[in-house]
Write an enzyme that holds these catalytic residues in place. Structure first.
Site, PDB file in Angstrom:
ATOM      1  N   THR A  20       0.924  -1.079   0.109  1.00  0.00           N
ATOM      2  CA  THR A  20       0.107   0.097   0.022  1.00  0.00           C
ATOM      3  C   THR A  20       0.947   1.234  -0.120  1.00  0.00           C
ATOM      4  OG1 THR A  20      -1.756  -1.105   1.126  1.00  0.00           O
ATOM      5  CG2 THR A  20      -1.515   1.237   1.411  1.00  0.00           C
ATOM      6  N   ARG A  25     -14.828  -6.530   0.138  1.00  0.00           N
ATOM      7  CA  ARG A  25     -14.176  -5.985   1.282  1.00  0.00           C
ATOM      8  C   ARG A  25     -13.558  -4.651   0.973  1.00  0.00           C
ATOM      9  NH1 ARG A  25      -8.453  -4.421   2.624  1.00  0.00           N
ATOM     10  NH2 ARG A  25      -8.225  -5.070   4.849  1.00  0.00           N
ATOM     11  N   VAL A  26     -13.651  -3.618   1.690  1.00  0.00           N
ATOM     12  CA  VAL A  26     -13.026  -2.432   1.899  1.00  0.00           C
ATOM     13  C   VAL A  26     -12.211  -2.237   3.063  1.00  0.00           C
ATOM     14  CG1 VAL A  26     -13.447   0.051   1.798  1.00  0.00           C
ATOM     15  CG2 VAL A  26     -14.941  -1.380   0.510  1.00  0.00           C
ATOM     16  N   GLY A  27     -10.905  -1.723   2.803  1.00  0.00           N
ATOM     17  CA  GLY A  27     -10.061  -1.694   4.042  1.00  0.00           C
ATOM     18  C   GLY A  27     -10.155  -0.269   4.535  1.00  0.00           C
ATOM     19  N   ASP A  28      -9.246   0.249   5.375  1.00  0.00           N
ATOM     20  CA  ASP A  28      -8.981   1.403   6.044  1.00  0.00           C
ATOM     21  C   ASP A  28      -8.714   2.535   5.237  1.00  0.00           C
ATOM     22  OD1 ASP A  28      -6.372  -0.003   5.771  1.00  0.00           O
ATOM     23  OD2 ASP A  28      -5.604   1.439   7.191  1.00  0.00           O
ATOM     24  N   GLY A  79      -6.017  -3.725   7.589  1.00  0.00           N
ATOM     25  CA  GLY A  79      -6.900  -2.689   7.854  1.00  0.00           C
ATOM     26  C   GLY A  79      -8.201  -2.702   8.658  1.00  0.00           C
TER      27      GLY A  79
HETATM   28  N1  ASP Z   1      -4.438  -1.275   4.866  1.00  0.00           N
HETATM   29  C1  ASP Z   1      -4.643  -2.072   3.620  1.00  0.00           C
HETATM   30  C2  ASP Z   1      -5.945  -2.597   3.612  1.00  0.00           C
HETATM   31  O1  ASP Z   1      -6.365  -3.291   4.561  1.00  0.00           O
HETATM   32  C3  ASP Z   1      -3.411  -2.910   3.290  1.00  0.00           C
HETATM   33  C4  ASP Z   1      -1.957  -2.583   3.480  1.00  0.00           C
HETATM   34  O2  ASP Z   1      -1.780  -1.496   4.104  1.00  0.00           O
HETATM   35  O3  ASP Z   1      -1.261  -3.258   3.377  1.00  0.00           O
HETATM   36  O4  ASP Z   1      -6.732  -2.535   2.664  1.00  0.00           O
END
Ligand code: ASP
Length: 344
Positions: A210, A238-241, A264
């Protein structure tokens, strides 16, 4: 004789005026020393040197340097922190090395679904996007949402219609594909089946990459941005942070600009970026102490792997992570700069 007297008086007057001017200007110049700077990350994870070849390490270091220099020269030219953040992230989105834009990880359905966010600390304006598959640079779409719509967040097909309307570059979904990420998906699926564990907890080396950037410009404005493909083998939309304002991305001129990376779900539950900002705002903590409190204590206790980068109004910075590595770099106007992957 009179003429000499007048000339002498004029000379004394000019000398007096000049020295007055100097005494007013000098301290002004000192207090006007302008701080600015930029911090970037390219993902955190429990990685060691053994995960990479020498050539790969060099490739990462070079690309991080290129991104850093691009953003820094924008700031040096007196342009905005938002411009610096966007352009820096575009460099990393266009590189197959990172899990953002080209080179994003694959979902369980074998596609690349991208999330991104950007935030302007001077106005608290923000734009974010989730689950898009055809916009070449998701960070550009996040910025367009912030500046050209009355909304903060858009998802999927609707976001893609808005991207076309705002003339952003649209690509075939296959543009994002890399063989390395495809192989990672296959490994993760196999690993999950064998060990009966969720992809999010699997230790296959596919979770890094990321990208994020935070910056302080010469006008004292802070900005933050983050872009990602999320986590390998993610399911059900799925949606992350990353696109959740306050979780993976946050900027406020009164506190700091922050961009996170890691698992996330933990960053959403702990509203990490805003939590750090709140510790600065309400508890008067320094950026470094606040980041430490959240990443090294709160998250580490929950086994929430990851890290955060941040910069505040005085150009104090933080690069804090509870994993063994984080692709990272910074450059500030006091002449300090560094690019690193492993260790602290
Ligand atoms: N934080 C990102 C997510 O969970 C993944 C990452 O930072 O590696 O989508």
């Amino acid at each position: 004789m009179n003429i000499y007297k007048i000339v002498l008086q004029l000379f004394v007057l000019v000398f007096f005026l000049l020295s007055c001017n100097n005494s007013v200007d000098k301290p002004k110049l000192e207090t006007q020393k302008i701080n600015f700077g930029i911090v970037i990350h390219g993902g955190a994870g429990n990685m060691t040197k053994d995960n990479f070849s020498e050539i790969q390490i060099l490739e990462y270091i070079n690309k991080l340097n290129e991104a850093l220099e691009t953003g820094y020269s924008i700031l040096e030219n007196g342009e905005s922190s938002i411009d610096a953040v966007e352009q820096t992230i575009i460099i990393m989105e266009n590189s197959p090395l990172f899990n953002a834009g080209k080179g994003a990880v694959f979902t369980a359905n074998g596609i690349n679904e991208l999330d991104a966010a950007i935030m302007d600390g001077s106005s608290l304006n923000a734009g974010s996007v989730a689950g898009i598959t055809t916009v070449k640079n998701p960070i550009k779409l996040a910025r367009a949402i912030m500046e050209k719509s009355e909304h903060v967040m858009m998802v999927g097909k609707g976001a893609e219609i808005f991207a076309k309307k705002t003339d952003l570059e649209i690509v075939d979904p296959s543009y994002f594909r890399t063989d390395a990420r495809w192989e990672s998906l296959q490994k993760t699926i196999k690993n999950e089946k064998e060990k009966n564990i969720s992809a999010l907890n699997s230790n296959v080396d596919n979770k890094f990459g990321t990208v994020g950037c935070v910056a302080l410009d010469k006008n004292g404005n802070l900005a933050a941005g983050t872009s990602t493909g999320g986590m390998t083998n993610k399911k059900y939309g799925r949606v992350g942070d990353v696109p959740i304002i306050g979780a993976g991305t946050y900027a406020n001129n009164n506190t700091a600009a922050l961009s996170a990376t890691g698992h996330g779900e933990f960053f959403i539950r702990n509203v990490v970026a805003h939590d750090i900002s709140a510790l600065i705002e309400y508890k008067n903590m320094s950026l470094e102490n606040a980041a430490n409190e959240v990443i090294m204590k709160k998250l580490a206790k929950q086994k929430g792997d990851g890290g955060v980068i941040g910069i505040d109004k005085q150009a104090n910075i933080t690069l804090t992570f509870n994993t063994t590595g984080m692709f990272r770099g910074f450059k500030t106007s006091d002449g300090k700069s560094e690019v690193k992957i492993f260790g602290n």
